[in-house]
Motif scaffolding. Sequence first.
Motif, PDB file in Angstrom:
ATOM      1  N   TRP A  80       0.834  -1.202   0.000  1.00 13.28           N
ATOM      2  CA  TRP A  80       0.000   0.000   0.000  1.00 13.28           C
ATOM      3  C   TRP A  80       0.868   1.251   0.000  1.00 13.28           C
ATOM      4  O   TRP A  80       0.692   2.155  -0.816  1.00 13.28           O
ATOM      5  N   ARG A  81       1.814   1.311   0.925  1.00 16.47           N
ATOM      6  CA  ARG A  81       2.651   2.499   1.053  1.00 16.47           C
ATOM      7  C   ARG A  81       3.605   2.650  -0.130  1.00 16.47           C
ATOM      8  O   ARG A  81       3.882   3.764  -0.595  1.00 16.47           O
ATOM      9  N   LEU A  82       4.130   1.532  -0.611  1.00 18.13           N
ATOM     10  CA  LEU A  82       5.043   1.598  -1.751  1.00 18.13           C
ATOM     11  C   LEU A  82       4.324   2.071  -3.009  1.00 18.13           C
ATOM     12  O   LEU A  82       4.876   2.826  -3.815  1.00 18.13           O
ATOM     13  N   ALA A  83       3.070   1.631  -3.184  1.00 17.99           N
ATOM     14  CA  ALA A  83       2.293   2.080  -4.339  1.00 17.99           C
ATOM     15  C   ALA A  83       2.001   3.570  -4.248  1.00 17.99           C
ATOM     16  O   ALA A  83       2.093   4.304  -5.248  1.00 17.99           O
ATOM     17  N   GLU A  84       1.652   4.042  -3.063  1.00 24.15           N
ATOM     18  CA  GLU A  84       1.417   5.471  -2.876  1.00 24.15           C
ATOM     19  C   GLU A  84       2.686   6.269  -3.155  1.00 24.15           C
ATOM     20  O   GLU A  84       2.650   7.313  -3.816  1.00 24.15           O
ATOM     21  N   GLN A  85       3.829   5.766  -2.663  1.00 29.79           N
ATOM     22  CA  GLN A  85       5.101   6.437  -2.884  1.00 29.79           C
ATOM     23  C   GLN A  85       5.430   6.517  -4.372  1.00 29.79           C
ATOM     24  O   GLN A  85       5.971   7.511  -4.859  1.00 29.79           O
ATOM     25  N   ALA A  86       5.081   5.453  -5.121  1.00 29.00           N
ATOM     26  CA  ALA A  86       5.400   5.396  -6.545  1.00 29.00           C
ATOM     27  C   ALA A  86       4.451   6.211  -7.404  1.00 29.00           C
ATOM     28  O   ALA A  86       4.667   6.342  -8.611  1.00 29.00           O
ATOM     29  N   GLY A  87       3.375   6.737  -6.809  1.00 25.08           N
ATOM     30  CA  GLY A  87       2.417   7.518  -7.578  1.00 25.08           C
ATOM     31  C   GLY A  87       1.329   6.693  -8.227  1.00 25.08           C
ATOM     32  O   GLY A  87       0.599   7.190  -9.087  1.00 25.08           O
ATOM     33  N   HIS A  88       1.184   5.422  -7.835  1.00 25.45           N
ATOM     34  CA  HIS A  88       0.130   4.567  -8.380  1.00 25.45           C
ATOM     35  C   HIS A  88      -1.213   4.942  -7.757  1.00 25.45           C
ATOM     36  O   HIS A  88      -1.268   5.439  -6.623  1.00 25.45           O
ATOM     37  N   ALA A  89      -2.278   4.657  -8.477  1.00 25.84           N
ATOM     38  CA  ALA A  89      -3.613   4.924  -7.957  1.00 25.84           C
ATOM     39  C   ALA A  89      -4.120   3.790  -7.068  1.00 25.84           C
ATOM     40  O   ALA A  89      -5.026   3.985  -6.261  1.00 25.84           O
ATOM     41  N   ARG A  90      -3.570   2.604  -7.233  1.00 26.21           N
ATOM     42  CA  ARG A  90      -3.973   1.424  -6.471  1.00 26.21           C
ATOM     43  C   ARG A  90      -2.726   0.598  -6.145  1.00 26.21           C
ATOM     44  O   ARG A  90      -1.712   0.688  -6.842  1.00 26.21           O
ATOM     45  N   PRO A  91      -2.801  -0.255  -5.117  1.00 20.86           N
ATOM     46  CA  PRO A  91      -1.652  -1.114  -4.810  1.00 20.86           C
ATOM     47  C   PRO A  91      -1.577  -2.353  -5.688  1.00 20.86           C
ATOM     48  O   PRO A  91      -0.666  -3.170  -5.523  1.00 20.86           O
ATOM     49  N   GLY A  92      -2.522  -2.505  -6.619  1.00 21.89           N
ATOM     50  CA  GLY A  92      -2.569  -3.709  -7.448  1.00 21.89           C
ATOM     51  C   GLY A  92      -1.264  -4.078  -8.124  1.00 21.89           C
ATOM     52  O   GLY A  92      -0.826  -5.242  -8.044  1.00 21.89           O
ATOM     53  N   PRO A  93      -0.580  -3.143  -8.817  1.00 24.70           N
ATOM     54  CA  PRO A  93       0.681  -3.523  -9.477  1.00 24.70           C
ATOM     55  C   PRO A  93       1.735  -4.061  -8.509  1.00 24.70           C
ATOM     56  O   PRO A  93       2.437  -5.023  -8.830  1.00 24.70           O
ATOM     57  N   MET A  94       1.851  -3.463  -7.335  1.00 29.09           N
ATOM     58  CA  MET A  94       2.819  -3.943  -6.348  1.00 29.09           C
ATOM     59  C   MET A  94       2.440  -5.338  -5.849  1.00 29.09           C
ATOM     60  O   MET A  94       3.292  -6.213  -5.677  1.00 29.09           O
ATOM     61  N   GLN A  95       1.149  -5.548  -5.614  1.00 31.58           N
ATOM     62  CA  GLN A  95       0.697  -6.847  -5.134  1.00 31.58           C
ATOM     63  C   GLN A  95       0.892  -7.925  -6.196  1.00 31.58           C
ATOM     64  O   GLN A  95       1.280  -9.058  -5.893  1.00 31.58           O
ATOM     65  N   ARG A  96       0.617  -7.575  -7.462  1.00 30.52           N
ATOM     66  CA  ARG A  96       0.839  -8.548  -8.545  1.00 30.52           C
ATOM     67  C   ARG A  96       2.313  -8.878  -8.702  1.00 30.52           C
ATOM     68  O   ARG A  96       2.679 -10.017  -9.009  1.00 30.52           O
ATOM     69  N   LEU A  97       3.176  -7.876  -8.491  1.00 33.15           N
ATOM     70  CA  LEU A  97       4.613  -8.124  -8.585  1.00 33.15           C
ATOM     71  C   LEU A  97       5.041  -9.213  -7.616  1.00 33.15           C
ATOM     72  O   LEU A  97       5.859 -10.078  -7.958  1.00 33.15           O
ATOM     73  N   LEU A  98       4.483  -9.199  -6.421  1.00 34.59           N
ATOM     74  CA  LEU A  98       4.866 -10.178  -5.406  1.00 34.59           C
ATOM     75  C   LEU A  98       4.123 -11.496  -5.540  1.00 34.59           C
ATOM     76  O   LEU A  98       4.667 -12.551  -5.175  1.00 34.59           O
ATOM     77  N   ARG A  99       2.923 -11.474  -6.073  1.00 37.14           N
ATOM     78  CA  ARG A  99       2.091 -12.674  -6.046  1.00 37.14           C
ATOM     79  C   ARG A  99       2.040 -13.422  -7.377  1.00 37.14           C
ATOM     80  O   ARG A  99       2.312 -14.625  -7.436  1.00 37.14           O
ATOM     81  N   SER A 100       1.718 -12.747  -8.487  1.00 35.64           N
ATOM     82  CA  SER A 100       1.380 -13.473  -9.708  1.00 35.64           C
ATOM     83  C   SER A 100       2.199 -13.104 -10.934  1.00 35.64           C
ATOM     84  O   SER A 100       2.113 -13.805 -11.938  1.00 35.64           O
ATOM     85  N   ALA A 101       2.978 -12.021 -10.904  1.00 38.60           N
ATOM     86  CA  ALA A 101       3.784 -11.662 -12.075  1.00 38.60           C
ATOM     87  C   ALA A 101       4.799 -12.770 -12.364  1.00 38.60           C
ATOM     88  O   ALA A 101       5.247 -13.475 -11.456  1.00 38.60           O
ATOM     89  N   ARG A 102       5.176 -12.905 -13.627  1.00 38.61           N
ATOM     90  CA  ARG A 102       6.054 -13.992 -14.045  1.00 38.61           C
ATOM     91  C   ARG A 102       7.518 -13.547 -13.938  1.00 38.61           C
ATOM     92  O   ARG A 102       8.043 -12.868 -14.821  1.00 38.61           O
ATOM     93  N   TRP A 103       8.131 -13.907 -12.836  1.00 42.94           N
ATOM     94  CA  TRP A 103       9.574 -13.728 -12.652  1.00 42.94           C
ATOM     95  C   TRP A 103      10.029 -14.642 -11.529  1.00 42.94           C
ATOM     96  O   TRP A 103       9.241 -15.041 -10.679  1.00 42.94           O
TER      97      TRP A 103
END
Length: 422
Positions: free
Chosen positions: A34-57
């Motif tokens: 939540w805080r990292l997404a706000e710091q990055a200027g995102h409107a939602r924490p979704g991209p950060m959460q996907r990075l940790l949970r479901s993104a392919r890496w």
Amino acid sequence: MARIAGRFRRVEPRATAHAFVLGLLSGIERKNCWRLAEQAGHARPGPMQRLLRSARWDADEVRDEVRVYVLEHLGSDDGVLIVDETGFLKKGAASAGVQRQYTGTAGRIENSQVGVFLAYASSKGRALIDRQLYLPEHSWCQDAERRTRAGIPDRVEFATKPTLAGQMIAAAVDAGISASWVTGDEAYGQDPGLRALLESRRIGYVLAVACSTRVRINHGRTAIRADTVADHLPASAWHRQSAGAGAKGPRFYDWAWVETSGDAHRHLLIRRNASSGELAFYLCWSPERVPLSELVRVAGTRWCVEECFQAAKGQVGLDQYQVRHWTAWHRHITLAMLALAFLAALAADATPTRSAQPNRLARSTDPIDLTVPEIRNLFAALLNFPKASPSRLLHWSNWRRHHQAIARRCHYRRRLFAPSST
């Protein structure tokens, strides 16, 4: 970040990982999604959460890059590998590997996760280079439904903490990490399997053991407790040596070493506090004969891993995640290790080379070398993270309170409709 860019198949998670690590290096209070997404200027924490949970890496591939990066900047002939664990206090029972267990973080039995870590330390600096989440045998390894909910892969089986440590050491050595020594506390020194692994790899060790550990002295047939050996040592057997520099100066102790099993490569090392008389014991082995001063140096290096944990938790949010999934845990921890390695590399590169060490003590007006906390403060200030507008601050305030209201309603509903215990 360019070092790990190739580990991401798509540009979106690559950019999110960049923002994630920058957020870890920033001065925000809590470093969760939540805080990292706000710091990055995102409107939602979704991209950060996907990075940790479901993104392919693959977090292990990024871990490999961290290992190489640390070796490039901190590698030295006096490098030592250190194994240790740290706890992450948690609520609930859904997070992977969580249960009531002892953790040194709290100093008692608490509901927590435990991670086993491998650190590299040399005269240039120290950093974490590998990690494994400990999975308790009965409450997790044998519960298929619980494993599935937490996303634990089928290939993951129960392994003791020393076994996990051995796996990480073997992987680091196979990857080219050159270290002649391994050290660790009693949890690892008491394990004969780990000691056998190190000997088979021709890696010396100085591992702490309990006072009740039995050793054979002077080809004796009867094994003797380590504390009994210490009680019978003459005064001439003790030598005052420093275990390394501490915050308040050299850490002087009295040291004694005794050959065990009649082998010049095996020793029982004993440390005595000159003030309190408190004793500590280490089992030592080396492929070649070494002086007492070398064993003392390695024993003193073990505390570097505690400094790594302190810096990782205090500076880059190692323990500030809010994830339950097995994969998400390893991904957050790996990116935090990358951020810590970056700070450690900067500190090493910024430290001037001094040929005359005694002259430093005479010049009391010189500032101390740049530390990891100071570099993170400087980096965060120089990066000049843009300040959020009032509208964005209100947006995130509304978003957090909205989701907190949903969570509260769910908790109330669960309790109100729970079957009565009377």
